[in-house]
Design a protein around this motif. Structure first.
Motif, PDB file in Angstrom:
ATOM      1  N   LEU A 195       0.846  -1.214  -0.077  1.00 55.18           N
ATOM      2  CA  LEU A 195       0.088   0.016   0.071  1.00 55.18           C
ATOM      3  C   LEU A 195       0.791   1.217   0.026  1.00 55.18           C
ATOM      4  N   SER A 196       0.451   2.241  -0.737  1.00 56.77           N
ATOM      5  CA  SER A 196       1.108   3.431  -0.971  1.00 56.77           C
ATOM      6  C   SER A 196       0.293   4.541  -0.988  1.00 56.77           C
ATOM      7  N   ALA A 197       0.405   5.725  -0.348  1.00 59.22           N
ATOM      8  CA  ALA A 197      -0.335   6.893  -0.436  1.00 59.22           C
ATOM      9  C   ALA A 197       0.626   8.025  -0.371  1.00 59.22           C
ATOM     10  N   ARG A 198       0.455   8.955  -1.268  1.00 57.21           N
ATOM     11  CA  ARG A 198       1.133  10.244  -1.359  1.00 57.21           C
ATOM     12  C   ARG A 198       0.400  11.522  -1.181  1.00 57.21           C
ATOM     13  N   LYS A 199       0.933  12.373  -0.426  1.00 58.81           N
ATOM     14  CA  LYS A 199       0.201  13.869  -0.535  1.00 58.81           C
ATOM     15  C   LYS A 199       1.406  14.742  -0.648  1.00 58.81           C
ATOM     16  N   THR A 200       1.010  16.095  -0.921  1.00 59.85           N
ATOM     17  CA  THR A 200       2.072  17.122  -0.915  1.00 59.85           C
ATOM     18  C   THR A 200       3.043  17.164   0.048  1.00 59.85           C
ATOM     19  N   LYS A 201       2.476  16.975   1.114  1.00 55.94           N
ATOM     20  CA  LYS A 201       3.464  17.255   2.464  1.00 55.94           C
ATOM     21  C   LYS A 201       3.230  15.924   3.379  1.00 55.94           C
ATOM     22  N   GLY A 202       3.407  14.591   2.828  1.00 58.14           N
ATOM     23  CA  GLY A 202       3.039  13.259   3.464  1.00 58.14           C
ATOM     24  C   GLY A 202       3.013  12.249   2.608  1.00 58.14           C
ATOM     25  N   ARG A 203       3.409  11.309   3.183  1.00 59.13           N
ATOM     26  CA  ARG A 203       3.384   9.797   2.464  1.00 59.13           C
ATOM     27  C   ARG A 203       3.163   8.867   3.395  1.00 59.13           C
TER      28      ARG A 203
END
Length: 196
Positions: A146-154
């Motif tokens: 599982l992987s999730a990316r956000k501008t200021k986080g992961r």
């Protein structure tokens, strides 16, 4: 009628012994269509198209298309699905684009592969610019990523486990979390987990 929306349909099917044969199944409504044919216990092919979800389910938005096949034999499902969606929202959840590929060709005892990717997804307090989930193996031995990316986080996570007797037992092999407001979290070593 479905949720007070008018649907029209056509069904030509026969039941002989243990076999349900669908010669043709068609359902249509405003912004919606479904077709299917085949033998339920062997291979039933289907295709679904939703051009405007609000016309089918009040309070929802977006478009979705899916195609694949399904089988129900000896109380066990099998099948495959390929689906894509865009600008979908319902009940506080939303996703701008969605791609799904799931294969379960031989039922519970066979191999399972799943590949899900979504962009601009939100569900309650969770949100991500890019979300991916992959699974491969069998019910008794599979790998999950599982992987999730956000501008200021992961968030990145990997696990291996098995599902049996209504519980999942496995090992979280790696887990890392990095978010601007909350800081970093890294799993130092693999950890066993049981969920029932």
């Amino acid at each position: 009628h479905f949720h007070k929306r008018a649907l029209t349909g056509e069904l030509d099917a026969s039941w002989r012994g243990e076999m349900l044969r669908v010669k043709i199944l068609k359902a249509r409504g405003k912004g919606f269509s479904l077709t299917a044919d085949g033998v339920v216990q062997e291979r039933l092919s289907y295709e679904i198209r939703v051009d405007d979800a609000s016309q089918l389910l009040p309070g929802s938005k977006g478009a979705l298309s899916a195609a694949g096949w399904a089988r129900w034999r000896r109380d066990e499902p099998a099948g495959a699905i390929r689906a894509t969606g865009r600008n979908i929202s319902y009940g506080g959840s939303s996703v701008s684009s969605l791609n799904v590929a799931i294969d379960v060709p031989d039922g519970y005892e066979g191999t399972v592969t799943a590949d899900i990717a979504a962009r601009e997804i939100s569900y309650g307090v969770f949100s991500a610019d890019l979300f991916t989930f992959k699974a491969a193996g069998s019910a008794k031995n599979h790998q999950l990523n599982l992987s999730a990316r956000k501008t200021k986080g992961r968030i990145d996570a990997a696990a291996r486990g098995k599902y049996a007797d209504c519980s999942w037992q496995g090992t979280i092999q790696s887990l890392s979390f990095d978010e601007a407001r909350f800081g970093k979290l890294v799993l130092e070593r693999p950890s066993t987990v049981e969920v029932s």
